[in-house]
Design a protein around this motif. Structure first.
Motif: not given
Length: 223
Positions: A105-133
């Motif tokens: 998978s060229n895409l991976t995600y990270s998950f952080s934060g407090n579910p009672s306050v806010a959660v941040d998700i960062v979706i990253s491309a490891s090697h190539l451009m993803e034209p359809n995000p």
């Protein structure tokens, strides 16, 4: 090549002292006598330790028996993205073997934060451009229990989807979200912020990426 250059001369020049020869195996390349001459010459040099020949299977064609002893890159089974990564890693001397069932998978995600306050998700491309995000954030929340923003307020489209049945039979809800233009690159990830509403907690389950019109693929979490 320039106009007037001899094709055979350039072939001979290219095969004089290469470190790697990537043979793209397809129905058409196997039928070409010119390509046959090139890869057999490369194979002969490989037997003398002068280069390394790496077959790359492009379609469903059968690999020539003489090349079956070589570990090949299977673009047909794993896709062009995985093949490009493996080709680059071969040239750089990295270990690229990945069991077929693990996929890529060229895409991976990270998950952080407090579910009672806010959660941040960062979706990253490891090697190539993803034209359809275009993504589907899987949740156990009901409509109105969460709010999703993209990249600090970037205009986007999407909305709540109820009762999504996953491949394993589990039924979840989802929130479709996609920016109005743009792409994901290794240096430009997509960032999502999920904020709970109505005193609820964010019940995050995962992220799917739209691979084609009617196909969604799970994005693995970043290790």
């Amino acid at each position: 090549m320039q106009p007037g250059d001899g094709i055979i001369d350039k072939m001979n020049e290219g095969l004089t002292s290469p470190k790697f020869v990537f043979f793209f195996v397809s129905g058409k390349s196997l039928q070409s006598n010119m390509v046959k001459l090139e890869w057999q010459n490369a194979l002969y040099k490989a037997t003398k330790g002068e280069c390394k020949i790496i077959p790359v299977r492009v379609d469903g064609s059968t690999m020539p028996p003489v090349l079956l002893q070589n570990v090949y890159i299977d673009m047909f089974a794993n896709g062009i993205e995985a093949a490009i990564v493996q080709i680059v890693n071969v040239i750089q001397g990295n270990n690229t073997f990945t069991p077929q069932h693990m996929g890529f998978s060229n895409l991976t995600y990270s998950f952080s934060g407090n579910p009672s306050v806010a959660v941040d998700i960062v979706i990253s491309a490891s090697h190539l451009m993803e034209p359809n995000p275009s993504f589907l954030v899987l949740i156990d929340n009901e409509e109105g229990e969460i709010k999703i923003e993209m990249n600090g307020g970037v205009p986007h489209r999407g909305g709540f989807n109820k009762g999504i049945t996953l491949d394993n039979g589990i039924v979840v809800n989802g929130f479709a979200i996609a920016p109005l233009g743009g792409a994901i690159t290794p240096k430009m990830p997509t960032k999502l912020k999920i904020t709970p509403q109505q005193g609820k907690l964010v019940a995050f389950r995962g992220v799917l990426h739209q691979a084609s019109y009617d196909e969604w693929k799970a994005i693995p979490p970043r290790n």
